[in-house]
Scaffold this motif. Structure first.
Motif, PDB file in Angstrom:
ATOM      1  N   GLU A  59       0.841  -1.207   0.000  1.00 28.31           N
ATOM      2  CA  GLU A  59       0.000   0.000   0.000  1.00 28.31           C
ATOM      3  C   GLU A  59       0.875   1.255   0.000  1.00 28.31           C
ATOM      4  O   GLU A  59       0.629   2.200  -0.766  1.00 28.31           O
ATOM      5  CB  GLU A  59      -0.919  -0.013   1.234  1.00 28.31           C
ATOM      6  N   LYS A  61      -7.559   6.496  -3.483  1.00 31.47           N
ATOM      7  CA  LYS A  61      -7.917   5.559  -2.419  1.00 31.47           C
ATOM      8  C   LYS A  61      -7.177   4.252  -2.659  1.00 31.47           C
ATOM      9  O   LYS A  61      -6.858   3.922  -3.806  1.00 31.47           O
ATOM     10  CB  LYS A  61      -9.437   5.309  -2.429  1.00 31.47           C
ATOM     11  N   ILE A  62      -6.895   3.545  -1.580  1.00 27.23           N
ATOM     12  CA  ILE A  62      -6.376   2.181  -1.669  1.00 27.23           C
ATOM     13  C   ILE A  62      -7.503   1.210  -1.314  1.00 27.23           C
ATOM     14  O   ILE A  62      -8.250   1.453  -0.371  1.00 27.23           O
ATOM     15  CB  ILE A  62      -5.205   1.978  -0.682  1.00 27.23           C
ATOM     16  N   ASN A  63      -7.627   0.147  -2.077  1.00 25.85           N
ATOM     17  CA  ASN A  63      -8.561  -0.939  -1.725  1.00 25.85           C
ATOM     18  C   ASN A  63      -7.748  -2.181  -1.384  1.00 25.85           C
ATOM     19  O   ASN A  63      -6.848  -2.573  -2.149  1.00 25.85           O
ATOM     20  CB  ASN A  63      -9.495  -1.276  -2.901  1.00 25.85           C
ATOM     21  N   LEU A  64      -8.087  -2.801  -0.258  1.00 27.15           N
ATOM     22  CA  LEU A  64      -7.435  -4.045   0.188  1.00 27.15           C
ATOM     23  C   LEU A  64      -8.489  -5.139   0.278  1.00 27.15           C
ATOM     24  O   LEU A  64      -9.576  -4.902   0.801  1.00 27.15           O
ATOM     25  CB  LEU A  64      -6.826  -3.854   1.590  1.00 27.15           C
ATOM     26  N   ALA A  65      -8.170  -6.333  -0.200  1.00 23.88           N
ATOM     27  CA  ALA A  65      -9.146  -7.421  -0.088  1.00 23.88           C
ATOM     28  C   ALA A  65      -8.468  -8.774  -0.161  1.00 23.88           C
ATOM     29  O   ALA A  65      -7.555  -8.992  -0.958  1.00 23.88           O
ATOM     30  CB  ALA A  65     -10.207  -7.319  -1.176  1.00 23.88           C
ATOM     31  N   ARG A  81      -6.804   3.075  -6.428  1.00 21.15           N
ATOM     32  CA  ARG A  81      -8.061   3.514  -7.050  1.00 21.15           C
ATOM     33  C   ARG A  81      -8.008   5.018  -7.333  1.00 21.15           C
ATOM     34  O   ARG A  81      -7.474   5.794  -6.531  1.00 21.15           O
ATOM     35  CB  ARG A  81      -9.239   3.195  -6.107  1.00 21.15           C
ATOM     36  N   PRO A 124     -16.428  -1.044  -6.194  1.00 22.88           N
ATOM     37  CA  PRO A 124     -15.304  -1.971  -6.119  1.00 22.88           C
ATOM     38  C   PRO A 124     -14.922  -2.414  -7.531  1.00 22.88           C
ATOM     39  O   PRO A 124     -15.752  -2.346  -8.449  1.00 22.88           O
ATOM     40  CB  PRO A 124     -15.879  -3.156  -5.317  1.00 22.88           C
TER      41      PRO A 124
END
Lengths: 142, 142
Positions: free
Chosen positions: B64, B75-79, B95, B105
């Motif tokens: 990240e 924005k950062i998306n974590l999954a 993002r 998403p």
């Protein structure tokens, strides 16, 4: 700017401490959908100090463990997105092979109409499971 | 049963150590889409010991940080999902407000056609950023 996670719990409160709270989300397609919400308005995990990152993840993993204990899902999905509400919150989602979106993410194309059946006293069972493990740390009342 | 993440790197290798690897995924809609992939075939975060959970998350947060340094995303998306490939892997996604799915998403409904513009030497920039921070721990060559 107004933030819904600063202004309301964001679901049925199951557990909380000074750092964060665990709520049961109102997601009828996915009973047991939990959110771990940081109490402070912070945007990204890397905006937290390392100690805060670790403490928050310990609660996320305790939520995962509580879901596995109570619901024995086929898979756990974890996600921190925040594109719409940039206030750190983790989705902790029990997934079942017969749930409405499986194997897609819950944000993907729906595959079928009927949610996986869950116990009627799901909030009580999850609250007990979270408290018994102190949500990964010291136990606090919701 | 055959597992694609046991049998191949899963993308362009940027960093690795004994526990896990960071790869640049082949996701044309989302340049900079990283995956942090555990080397061992393990299903859930709560199947790892606490030390392994922490070590893996440190690499996720280093990924990240590298994305924020190189791309300055909105924005950062974590999954960690794994419904199709139940071998622990974290999606670490930069993002942008003008990316094809924002604010959805990346698994949601597409909003527009053109990816956010990224530097041509993105893999080199990310590799340098990951190595300079030791991907959260000791530095190793990819």
């Amino acid at each position: 700017m107004s933030c819904p996670l600063c202004e309301s719990p964001g679901g049925t409160l199951l557990w909380q401490d000074a750092l964060c709270r665990v709520v049961l989300a109102d997601e009828p397609d996915h009973p047991g959908f939990l959110r771990v919400i940081l109490n402070a308005h912070v945007r990204e995990m890397t905006d937290l100090p390392a100690s805060g990152q670790l403490a928050l993840m310990q609660v996320v993993f305790a939520a995962e463990a509580a879901l596995r204990e109570v619901l024995a899902p086929d898979k756990i999905n974890l996600a921190s997105l925040g594109n719409v509400v940039p206030h750190l919150h983790w989705h902790v989602i029990p997934r079942f092979a017969d749930d409405p979106h499986f194997p897609n993410p819950v944000w993907g194309v729906k595959q079928r109409g009927t949610p996986h059946v869950a116990p009627l006293d799901l909030d009580a069972l999850l609250r007990t499971a979270l408290h018994s493990r102190g949500a990964g740390r010291g136990s606090k009342d919701a």
